[in-house]
Write a protein that holds these residues in place. Structure first.
Motif, PDB file in Angstrom:
ATOM      1  N   ARG A  31      12.265  24.146-107.044  1.00  0.00           N
ATOM      2  CA  ARG A  31      12.490  22.828-107.708  1.00  0.00           C
ATOM      3  C   ARG A  31      12.540  23.090-109.356  1.00  0.00           C
ATOM      4  O   ARG A  31      13.123  22.450-110.108  1.00  0.00           O
ATOM      5  N   ASP A  32      11.452  23.905-109.665  1.00  0.00           N
ATOM      6  CA  ASP A  32      11.520  24.243-111.033  1.00  0.00           C
ATOM      7  C   ASP A  32      13.122  24.653-111.381  1.00  0.00           C
ATOM      8  O   ASP A  32      13.584  24.258-112.665  1.00  0.00           O
ATOM      9  N   ARG A  35      10.647   7.746-111.529  1.00  0.00           N
ATOM     10  CA  ARG A  35      11.688   7.093-112.620  1.00  0.00           C
ATOM     11  C   ARG A  35      11.892   5.315-112.263  1.00  0.00           C
ATOM     12  O   ARG A  35      11.585   5.078-111.025  1.00  0.00           O
ATOM     13  N   SER A  55       5.747  26.874-113.560  1.00  0.00           N
ATOM     14  CA  SER A  55       4.653  26.023-113.925  1.00  0.00           C
ATOM     15  C   SER A  55       3.760  26.916-114.376  1.00  0.00           C
ATOM     16  O   SER A  55       3.513  27.886-113.565  1.00  0.00           O
ATOM     17  N   THR A  93      15.889  24.068-110.075  1.00  0.00           N
ATOM     18  CA  THR A  93      16.957  23.078-109.836  1.00  0.00           C
ATOM     19  C   THR A  93      16.603  22.143-111.098  1.00  0.00           C
ATOM     20  O   THR A  93      17.564  21.609-111.783  1.00  0.00           O
ATOM     21  N   VAL A  94      15.488  21.692-111.468  1.00  0.00           N
ATOM     22  CA  VAL A  94      15.267  20.510-112.185  1.00  0.00           C
ATOM     23  C   VAL A  94      14.892  20.870-113.574  1.00  0.00           C
ATOM     24  O   VAL A  94      15.688  20.144-114.470  1.00  0.00           O
ATOM     25  N   ARG A  95      14.332  21.885-113.777  1.00  0.00           N
ATOM     26  CA  ARG A  95      14.118  22.330-115.183  1.00  0.00           C
ATOM     27  C   ARG A  95      15.133  23.160-115.970  1.00  0.00           C
ATOM     28  O   ARG A  95      15.289  23.147-117.024  1.00  0.00           O
ATOM     29  N   SER A  96      15.772  23.913-115.156  1.00  0.00           N
ATOM     30  CA  SER A  96      16.963  24.781-115.613  1.00  0.00           C
ATOM     31  C   SER A  96      18.392  24.309-115.256  1.00  0.00           C
ATOM     32  O   SER A  96      18.972  24.112-116.112  1.00  0.00           O
ATOM     33  N   THR A  97      19.058  24.247-114.069  1.00  0.00           N
ATOM     34  CA  THR A  97      20.113  23.905-113.758  1.00  0.00           C
ATOM     35  C   THR A  97      20.419  22.458-114.062  1.00  0.00           C
ATOM     36  O   THR A  97      21.437  22.199-115.006  1.00  0.00           O
ATOM     37  N   ALA A  98      19.305  21.463-114.066  1.00  0.00           N
ATOM     38  CA  ALA A  98      19.962  20.101-114.550  1.00  0.00           C
ATOM     39  C   ALA A  98      19.942  20.126-116.115  1.00  0.00           C
ATOM     40  O   ALA A  98      20.735  19.321-116.665  1.00  0.00           O
ATOM     41  N   PRO A 134       9.165   8.101-106.427  1.00  0.00           N
ATOM     42  CA  PRO A 134       9.963   8.728-107.608  1.00  0.00           C
ATOM     43  C   PRO A 134       9.278   8.337-108.901  1.00  0.00           C
ATOM     44  O   PRO A 134       8.961   7.160-109.191  1.00  0.00           O
TER      45      PRO A 134
END
Length: 148
Positions: free
Chosen positions: A51-52, A143, A74, A54-59, A141
């Motif tokens: 998830r790190d 958001r 993390s 996907t969310v912090r890098s790829t996104a 979520p």
């Protein structure tokens, strides 16, 4: 009363904070895991999860070859010690909804293993149902929903 040393995995693969995110993803694929402890020498400095990445890098549009593990990992890692009871650690995992916890040696604070919900489920059944319920229940979520 079972302790963590009875159920933990001792031979843990780790990654360096200097390694790149692509290497972390390849290791996750090879090991079939979603989280890898990050160690600087024998000191645990973080965890990197799928998830790190996907969310912090790829996104964020970062290139996996040029992004370091240190940039997306993390650092507030929950840990336990090998002499804690399984029930105690299960309770902590349920509270924070995590599935894997690095195990540190109480004296040296070096990482000596990792324990997962799976380890505890196969070797210790009391208390696992509650922790699984806690972790499996969807969290809201973080958001705001916009309705059209």
């Amino acid at each position: 009363m079972q302790t963590i040393q009875d159920v933990m995995t001792r031979d843990v693969r780790t990654i360096s904070p200097q390694d790149n995110v692509q290497r972390a993803a390849q290791m996750m694929d090879e090991l079939n895991v979603g989280a890898i402890p990050v160690c600087d020498g024998d000191k645990l400095v973080g965890m990197i999860t799928d998830r790190d990445i996907t969310v912090r890098s790829t996104a964020a549009g970062q290139a996996p070859q040029s992004t370091r593990v240190a940039d997306v990992m993390s650092t507030d890692v929950r840990t336990c010690t090998s002499n804690q009871t399984v029930d105690e650690v299960l309770g902590q995992m349920g509270d924070v909804q995590i599935r894997r916890v690095p195990v540190l040696d109480e004296q040296s604070h070096r990482m000596i293993g990792i324990v997962s919900l799976g380890d505890m489920a196969t070797k210790h059944s009391a208390g696992i149902d509650h922790a699984l319920d806690e972790i499996s229940s969807p969290s809201t979520p973080d958001r705001t929903q916009t309705h059209h």
